[in-house]
Design an enzyme around this catalytic site. Structure first.
Site, PDB file in Angstrom:
ATOM      1  N   ASP A   3      -5.031   5.445 -56.156  1.00  0.00           N
ATOM      2  CA  ASP A   3      -4.472   5.212 -54.830  1.00  0.00           C
ATOM      3  C   ASP A   3      -2.959   5.080 -54.869  1.00  0.00           C
ATOM      4  OD1 ASP A   3      -4.420   2.708 -56.148  1.00  0.00           O
ATOM      5  OD2 ASP A   3      -6.160   1.982 -55.055  1.00  0.00           O
ATOM      6  N   ASN A  53     -12.580  -9.137 -52.231  1.00  0.00           N
ATOM      7  CA  ASN A  53     -13.595  -8.827 -51.230  1.00  0.00           C
ATOM      8  C   ASN A  53     -14.538  -7.713 -51.684  1.00  0.00           C
ATOM      9  OD1 ASN A  53     -11.955  -6.595 -51.057  1.00  0.00           O
ATOM     10  ND2 ASN A  53     -11.400  -6.868 -48.909  1.00  0.00           N
ATOM     11  N   HIS A  77     -13.552  -4.759 -53.003  1.00  0.00           N
ATOM     12  CA  HIS A  77     -13.062  -3.383 -52.885  1.00  0.00           C
ATOM     13  C   HIS A  77     -12.811  -2.769 -54.257  1.00  0.00           C
ATOM     14  CE1 HIS A  77      -8.713  -5.043 -52.705  1.00  0.00           C
ATOM     15  NE2 HIS A  77      -8.742  -4.248 -53.758  1.00  0.00           N
ATOM     16  N   GLU A 130     -12.110  -0.650 -48.673  1.00  0.00           N
ATOM     17  CA  GLU A 130     -12.371  -1.983 -48.162  1.00  0.00           C
ATOM     18  C   GLU A 130     -13.810  -2.102 -47.639  1.00  0.00           C
ATOM     19  OE1 GLU A 130     -10.258  -4.178 -48.737  1.00  0.00           O
ATOM     20  OE2 GLU A 130      -8.208  -3.680 -48.182  1.00  0.00           O
TER      21      GLU A 130
END
Length: 251
Positions: free
Chosen positions: A67, A136, A138, A143
């Site tokens: 990314d 979380n 990811h 996400e």
């Protein structure tokens, strides 16, 4: 799935480097998927030392990163391009032209996503993909959502991810709110996946991802369906798994 125990974060980095290096030794021209963040730094340090000792070489390796932030130039000191040069590329013998990241300044981010998927396909796919795991759940910048992403995609970052990454910026307001990220589907195409998890803060989400329901609300849970996954984690990150599933951990 192999879950490898390490006492410390330093030891987990060495363990991960051995897994990664095994791929390069078997296939010197491997296509490697790389990650940023604090989790892989220890592995990159050890890979650098292994290269200096002549145990491995990146000379014929091609890399693709997971990314990149939208809006940051490659030279920006918080861009993932900058991170990779600082922590790995400038320290080993990889050719600059063989390194690839999504462009955070592409005029058409949607077209950039398509270009990046086509690039990975043209290389024959990824031989080993390195991942961290977010608080979380990811992976990459995928996400929690209502569905798993497929190809490389433009992502709106959640408040929790922006908060987590704000420690790298002068203020929270400077953290980009969007990123281009390989999709979960693209990650799952990798022939081998290496997940690195460090610290108490990852203990609960790591157990949930590896042993809970497979759901896009916990993107990393999809790794339960991957054919070849190795998890390198320290004792703190494994604390919940060691309590609930001690038989699953290789010491």
């Amino acid at each position: 799935m192999k879950i490898l125990f390490s006492k410390t974060a330093h030891d987990a980095g060495i363990s991960a480097a051995r897994v990664f290096a095994d791929v390069l030794k078997k296939k010197p021209n491997a296509v490697v998927g790389l990650a940023t963040g604090s989790s892989p730094i220890g592995m990159y340090d050890e890979l650098t030392e292994m290269t200096k000792r002549g145990e491995i070489s990146f000379r014929d390796v091609h890399s693709v990163n997971l990314d990149e932030y939208v809006g940051l130039t490659p030279e920006h000191d918080q861009s993932y391009n900058y991170f990779m040069h600082k922590n790995l590329f400038d320290r080993v013998d990889i050719k600059a032209e063989n390194t690839n990241l999504p462009s955070g300044i592409a005029k058409d981010p949607t077209a950039e996503c398509k270009r990046y998927d086509a690039l990975i396909a043209s290389m024959g796919g990824i031989d080993i993909q390195v991942l961290g795991i977010g608080n979380n759940g990811h992976i990459g910048f995928n996400e929690p959502a209502d569905a798993f992403t497929k190809g490389t995609t433009l992502v709106n970052l959640t408040d929790s991810t922006i908060d987590a990454n704000s420690r790298f910026f002068a203020s929270r307001d400077l953290v980009p709110t969007r990123a281009i990220s390989m999709g979960v589907g693209q990650i799952m195409k990798a022939k081998r996946i290496l997940l690195i998890a460090l610290g108490k803060g990852k203990a609960e989400i790591l157990e949930r991802a590896l042993f809970g329901d497979v759901t896009p609300r916990v993107p990393a849970s999809i790794l339960q369906f991957a054919e070849d996954v190795t998890v390198c984690a320290d004792e703190d990150a494994l604390s919940v798994i060691l309590e609930k599933h001690p038989e699953a951990v290789t010491r």
